[in-house]
Design a protein around this motif. Structure first.
Motif, mmCIF file in Angstrom:
data_model
loop_
_atom_site.group_PDB
_atom_site.id
_atom_site.type_symbol
_atom_site.label_atom_id
_atom_site.label_comp_id
_atom_site.label_asym_id
_atom_site.label_seq_id
_atom_site.Cartn_x
_atom_site.Cartn_y
_atom_site.Cartn_z
ATOM 1 N N LEU A 148 -9.580 14.904 6.211
ATOM 2 C CA LEU A 148 -9.167 13.761 5.400
ATOM 3 C C LEU A 148 -7.643 13.701 5.284
ATOM 4 N N ILE A 149 -7.001 14.858 5.144
ATOM 5 C CA ILE A 149 -5.532 14.891 5.093
ATOM 6 C C ILE A 149 -4.948 14.399 6.413
ATOM 7 N N LEU A 150 -5.467 14.893 7.519
ATOM 8 C CA LEU A 150 -4.922 14.530 8.826
ATOM 9 C C LEU A 150 -5.234 13.072 9.180
ATOM 10 N N VAL A 151 -6.370 12.566 8.738
ATOM 11 C CA VAL A 151 -6.683 11.149 8.935
ATOM 12 C C VAL A 151 -5.715 10.281 8.135
ATOM 13 N N THR A 152 -5.375 10.711 6.929
ATOM 14 C CA THR A 152 -4.408 9.964 6.109
ATOM 15 C C THR A 152 -3.046 9.922 6.794
ATOM 16 N N LEU A 153 -2.593 11.057 7.297
ATOM 17 C CA LEU A 153 -1.313 11.080 8.017
ATOM 18 C C LEU A 153 -1.360 10.190 9.256
ATOM 19 N N GLY A 186 0.763 -1.245 0.000
ATOM 20 C CA GLY A 186 0.000 0.000 0.000
ATOM 21 C C GLY A 186 0.787 1.284 0.000
ATOM 22 N N GLU A 187 2.091 1.233 -0.300
ATOM 23 C CA GLU A 187 2.883 2.460 -0.257
ATOM 24 C C GLU A 187 2.318 3.513 -1.206
ATOM 25 N N GLY A 188 2.012 3.113 -2.432
ATOM 26 C CA GLY A 188 1.457 4.064 -3.396
ATOM 27 C C GLY A 188 0.073 4.538 -3.011
ATOM 28 N N ALA A 189 -0.712 3.654 -2.379
ATOM 29 C CA ALA A 189 -2.080 4.012 -1.991
ATOM 30 C C ALA A 189 -2.081 5.179 -1.018
ATOM 31 N N ARG A 190 -1.115 5.172 -0.095
ATOM 32 C CA ARG A 190 -1.027 6.272 0.868
ATOM 33 C C ARG A 190 -0.846 7.604 0.153
ATOM 34 N N TRP A 191 0.074 7.639 -0.783
ATOM 35 C CA TRP A 191 0.395 8.896 -1.457
ATOM 36 C C TRP A 191 -0.709 9.337 -2.412
ATOM 37 N N ILE A 192 -1.383 8.379 -3.047
ATOM 38 C CA ILE A 192 -2.509 8.737 -3.919
ATOM 39 C C ILE A 192 -3.621 9.366 -3.086
ATOM 40 N N ALA A 193 -3.936 8.740 -1.942
ATOM 41 C CA ALA A 193 -4.983 9.298 -1.074
ATOM 42 C C ALA A 193 -4.596 10.682 -0.573
ATOM 43 N N LEU A 194 -3.353 10.832 -0.128
ATOM 44 C CA LEU A 194 -2.908 12.128 0.381
ATOM 45 C C LEU A 194 -2.968 13.187 -0.714
ATOM 46 N N GLY A 195 -2.540 12.832 -1.922
ATOM 47 C CA GLY A 195 -2.581 13.785 -3.026
ATOM 48 C C GLY A 195 -4.002 14.205 -3.361
ATOM 49 N N LEU A 196 -4.930 13.237 -3.389
ATOM 50 C CA LEU A 196 -6.329 13.564 -3.679
ATOM 51 C C LEU A 196 -6.897 14.505 -2.627
ATOM 52 N N PHE A 197 -6.607 14.232 -1.363
ATOM 53 C CA PHE A 197 -7.195 15.037 -0.300
ATOM 54 C C PHE A 197 -6.585 16.443 -0.251
ATOM 55 N N VAL A 198 -5.334 16.573 -0.631
ATOM 56 C CA VAL A 198 -4.738 17.911 -0.749
ATOM 57 C C VAL A 198 -5.447 18.696 -1.856
ATOM 58 N N PHE A 241 -14.751 7.418 0.183
ATOM 59 C CA PHE A 241 -15.544 8.289 1.060
ATOM 60 C C PHE A 241 -15.553 9.737 0.570
ATOM 61 N N ALA A 242 -14.460 10.171 -0.072
ATOM 62 C CA ALA A 242 -14.322 11.577 -0.464
ATOM 63 C C ALA A 242 -15.352 11.998 -1.503
ATOM 64 N N GLY A 243 -15.768 11.086 -2.393
ATOM 65 C CA GLY A 243 -16.717 11.445 -3.436
ATOM 66 C C GLY A 243 -18.100 11.786 -2.907
ATOM 67 N N PRO A 244 -18.760 10.838 -2.232
ATOM 68 C CA PRO A 244 -20.109 11.143 -1.730
ATOM 69 C C PRO A 244 -20.149 12.253 -0.687
ATOM 70 N N ILE A 245 -19.090 12.416 0.123
ATOM 71 C CA ILE A 245 -19.146 13.488 1.114
ATOM 72 C C ILE A 245 -19.070 14.844 0.419
ATOM 73 N N PHE A 246 -18.340 14.932 -0.695
ATOM 74 C CA PHE A 246 -18.353 16.171 -1.483
ATOM 75 C C PHE A 246 -19.764 16.413 -2.012
ATOM 76 N N GLY A 247 -20.427 15.336 -2.476
ATOM 77 C CA GLY A 247 -21.780 15.477 -2.990
ATOM 78 C C GLY A 247 -22.780 15.914 -1.944
ATOM 79 N N VAL A 248 -22.625 15.437 -0.716
ATOM 80 C CA VAL A 248 -23.536 15.839 0.371
ATOM 81 C C VAL A 248 -23.510 17.345 0.556
ATOM 82 N N PHE A 249 -22.325 17.933 0.563
ATOM 83 C CA PHE A 249 -22.209 19.366 0.839
ATOM 84 C C PHE A 249 -22.400 20.240 -0.401
ATOM 85 N N ALA A 250 -22.305 19.657 -1.595
ATOM 86 C CA ALA A 250 -22.391 20.476 -2.813
ATOM 87 C C ALA A 250 -23.695 20.310 -3.565
ATOM 88 N N SER A 251 -24.460 19.255 -3.294
ATOM 89 C CA SER A 251 -25.693 19.026 -4.035
ATOM 90 C C SER A 251 -26.859 19.772 -3.399
#
Length: 479
Positions: free
Chosen positions: A90-95, A25-37, A113-123
């Motif tokens: 989300l960033i701090l949870v990833t760290l 999961g080394e790459g998974a950590r960085w992909i998640a962190l990059g998305l949340f940034v 989780f990041a997709g639907p939570i964005f939709g909750v606040f933006a829809s």
């Protein structure tokens, strides 16, 4: 188009991450962190771009005009603030999850989780809001059920069933709104258009009260917190509970202000009961994480009291307390989980003398605990004081009783310090190694910095929050 990518992009990205990094999961950590940034940066851009009144249009997609089933993405200051808070957490949870076991699937679920939570606040379409609201349950169910403690399956199922049943009440309210107005767009719905506003308000209130949670709908949360891994407890307390409070403000108050005024005493009483009941339960607890969980519920009772004022000042105080609560309770959960991981125990009686062995971690725990009880100079003090002022203005001086909750908070927090941080070093602490991953320590340091920063300079945050409610009052309901 960018907003649409943040809604559906994480769902596709989660599938890729889960497949590609299913074994390592080394790459998974960085992909998640990059998305949340990117999530946080986009949320900050939206917050800077929203007009002083009304919504910022982000586009309409997947339209079915016959049923008003259109993915309408709009944000105002209120929803933008919630997106910024979510991105930060989300960033701090990833760290904080950097050394988690099975990182590939774990971070894939966080990305999901990041997709639907964005939709909750933006829809602003009620049906799409409901779809995103329900989708947030899926990754949380698996995160608690797979990475949790011994009773994780029971806690995950209880969490899912409680919140899902409550969601059915919300869905029924949405269909009643459509049947009476012909619209699912919350920006078009007015209370005067509804034939059965009392029924609809109660369905919405109970549905959102379960998610917050308010007494007596709170019983799913202590189990979920105790069994969930510590970073997921941060998401539960910092995002999911705030999602319920956001929806309560958006729909049960701003969309239906007359009913909110009518039943404000009900909201107030439930808020006070939640505040004191959970406070006494925290005072009674010897289980460290369960004590933090009840403390979290007590603070949500304080948010409920602020919502009960049904005033701009009260709602601003509620939103400030929601943000402050997320910043304060998160390091408490993280450190509680860390101590359990290192000592193998949840019992405060088996700890003691942590300050001698892990001074930096102890200092952050003390800071967060003092902020939770409302120490001046921290974000907790500003939130509690502003709620107290708004409540007294609305209901009278008798609500000075809220200050007693701080005394109860002082009791269980200081008693926790005595048993865990200070005193003689226990054998359990003495034989444990409290070395912390740098990423995890960085997350705690950021929380500590924000607790002090917004405690010393609350006007920076209140300036944005006050704009949120001056704008929303004219577009989502009038107070």
């Amino acid at each position: 188009m960018m907003a649409l990518l943040f809604v559906f992009g994480p769902i596709l990205l989660a599938a890729f991450v889960g497949w590609r990094y299913r074994r390592e999961g080394e790459g998974a950590r960085w992909i998640a962190l990059g998305l949340f940034v990117l999530f946080l940066l986009y949320a900050l851009t939206l917050l800077a771009s929203v007009p002083s009144q009304g919504y910022l249009e982000l586009g309409s997609y997947l339209s079915v005009p016959a049923f008003d089933f259109t993915l309408s993405l709009r944000v105002d200051t209120l929803s933008s603030i919630m997106l910024v808070l979510t991105g930060l957490l989300l960033i701090l949870v990833t760290l904080s999850s950097w050394s988690i076991e099975k990182p590939g699937p774990y971070f894939a679920l966080l990305v999901l989780f990041a997709g639907p939570i964005f939709g909750v606040f933006a829809s602003t379409n009620l049906l799409w809001f409901f779809i995103f609201w329900e989708l947030t349950l899926v990754p949380m169910f698996f995160l608690v059920g797979i990475w949790g403690a011994e009773g994780r399956i029971y806690a995950a199922v209880k969490f899912f069933l409680y919140t899902h049943v409550a969601s059915m009440l919300i869905l029924l309210a949405f269909f009643l709104i459509y049947a009476q107005t012909g619209a699912f767009d919350m920006t078009l719905v007015r209370e005067s258009m509804l034939a059965t506003p009392v029924l609809i308000w109660w369905l919405l209130f109970i549905g959102f009260a379960v998610k917050m949670p308010i007494f007596p709908f709170h019983t799913w949360l202590p189990d979920a917190h105790v069994q969930a891994p510590a970073p997921i407890s941060v998401l539960l307390a910092g995002v999911l509970l705030k999602m319920g409070a956001y929806a309560m403000i958006r729909m049960a108050v701003l969309m239906m202000p007359e009913q909110a005024h009518r039943f404000s005493m009900v909201i107030l009483v439930l808020g006070l009961v939640t505040l004191f009941y959970a406070g006494f339960m925290a005072l009674y607890e010897t289980h460290l994480k369960k004590m933090v969980a009840y403390s979290s519920i007590s603070h949500m009772g304080l948010v409920t009291v602020a919502i009960a004022t049904v005033s701009s000042a009260g709602l601003s105080a509620a939103l400030f307390e929601m943000i402050g609560h997320a910043l304060v309770i998160s390091p408490l959960f993280l450190i509680a989980g860390f101590l359990h991981h290192k000592t193998g125990s949840w019992q405060m009686g088996e700890m003691g003398g942590l300050m001698q062995k892990a001074p930096w971690i102890s200092a952050i725990f003390v800071l967060a605990g003092l902020a939770a009880l409302g120490l001046p100079g921290t974000v907790g003090f500003v939130g509690e004081l502003s709620i107290l002022i708004a409540a007294i203005e609305r209901y009278g001086l008798w609500l000075i009783v809220i200050a007693l909750a701080s005394m109860i908070g002082a009791g269980y927090i200081i008693w926790t310090f005595r048993r865990v941080i200070y005193g003689e070093m226990s054998p359990t602490v003495e034989r444990s190694d409290f070395t912390m991953n740098r990423m995890e320590l960085a997350a705690l340091a950021i929380f500590a910095l924000l607790i002090v920063w917004f405690g010393l300079f609350p006007s920076e945050l209140f300036g944005v929050i006050n704009q949120a409610f001056s704008a929303v009052a004219t577009t989502g309901g009038a107070l």
